[in-house]
Design a protein around this motif. Sequence first.
Motif, PDB file in Angstrom:
ATOM      1  N   LYS A   1     -12.584   1.435   3.264  1.00  0.00           N
ATOM      2  CA  LYS A   1     -12.646   1.150   1.533  1.00  0.00           C
ATOM      3  C   LYS A   1     -13.445   2.231   1.047  1.00  0.00           C
ATOM      4  CE  LYS A   1     -13.588  -1.953  -2.390  1.00  0.00           C
ATOM      5  NZ  LYS A   1     -14.117  -3.425  -2.487  1.00  0.00           N
TER       6      LYS A   1
ATOM      7  N   GLY B   1     -12.050   5.519  -1.211  1.00  0.00           N
ATOM      8  CA  GLY B   1     -12.909   5.981  -2.453  1.00  0.00           C
ATOM      9  C   GLY B   1     -13.275   7.090  -2.533  1.00  0.00           C
TER      10      GLY B   1
ATOM     11  N   TRP C   1     -18.073   8.292  -2.944  1.00  0.00           N
ATOM     12  CA  TRP C   1     -17.320   8.908  -3.738  1.00  0.00           C
ATOM     13  C   TRP C   1     -18.031   9.662  -4.863  1.00  0.00           C
ATOM     14  CZ3 TRP C   1     -18.534   8.296  -8.882  1.00  0.00           C
ATOM     15  CH2 TRP C   1     -19.459   7.311  -9.305  1.00  0.00           C
TER      16      TRP C   1
END
Length: 329
Positions: free
Chosen positions: A175, A179, A238
């Motif tokens: 995840k 991102g 990110w």
Amino acid sequence: MKKLSTYLLFIILFLLPSQSWSHEIRPAFLQIIQKDSDTYEVYWKVPRMRDVIPPIYPVFEEGIQLNRLMRPQKSIGASFSKYELVAEIPLEGTAIFIDGLKKTLIDVLVSVEYLNGERSTMMLQADQDTGLIKGTASTLQLAETYTVLGVEHILLGIDHLLFVLALLLICKRFKKLLGAITAFTLSHSFTLTLAVLGVIYIPTPPVEAVIALSIVFLAVELIKNLEGKESLTSKSPWLVAFTFGLLHGLGFASALHEVGLPQVEIPVALACFNIGVELGQIAFVSVMLAVFGLFNRLSNVSLMVKKIPAYMIGSVAFFWFIERIAAFC
């Protein structure tokens, strides 16, 4: 990471051709602009490989004479020449040959502009150093050419790939990785577009120097991560990817400017180049994840061995930083 994958993975990258380490292998550009019925202006750009200009030259059919108007002018990244082409026969349908291309890894983008506004674009490569000049190129052909350029740019741009690799090594959760890659894609697409359209401009040498420094930063972050310390990148990958992606987009833009853009179809060329960059990036990430999975079955190694890829990435990137600073100081 707890496995040997990072070490073996970097050894694979380290064995890639050395001439592509510091800068991606950029294409040569041959631009032919018709001035009257039988006269054309010709601009010939050849990328420098370190301090050497590859001895490659355009050769036309009999009945087409190429006269040099300007001695080659050298810049930081390329050599530029200007010619006058006098064609006793129609240029359309004739063959063009790049002498010496088979001995290089360079691609040559050929662009022809006619008086009636029609354009022809094609790519010549080491295994296809001869092509026929067409009267006009379809939008599909233009799209294909610039998509290939984008893929080649990212896959031969080892500095960009090392940045993405460091992100992969730091982001252990899918995840977070997704991102980070998404943020990197959005940010470099944004600055690439603005720079190509002339909205912003930053000289290329400082941009390339800071790109190298961004890789050093991630190498330091990776070492902290391996030591069990929390870092900015591990907490908000990110944010780091987005911030440095803005710089990498400027680097992509400088390469695209050097290649050249068709003035009448800039949006198509820009979009396809960017799509090519993304396709190359996706391919690289997919291969690296597959390699991680392959070597994750190997036994544990010491912390010192785990740090080797980070130190190697950081050392190479810092060398690039010094080299690029020296180039414009």
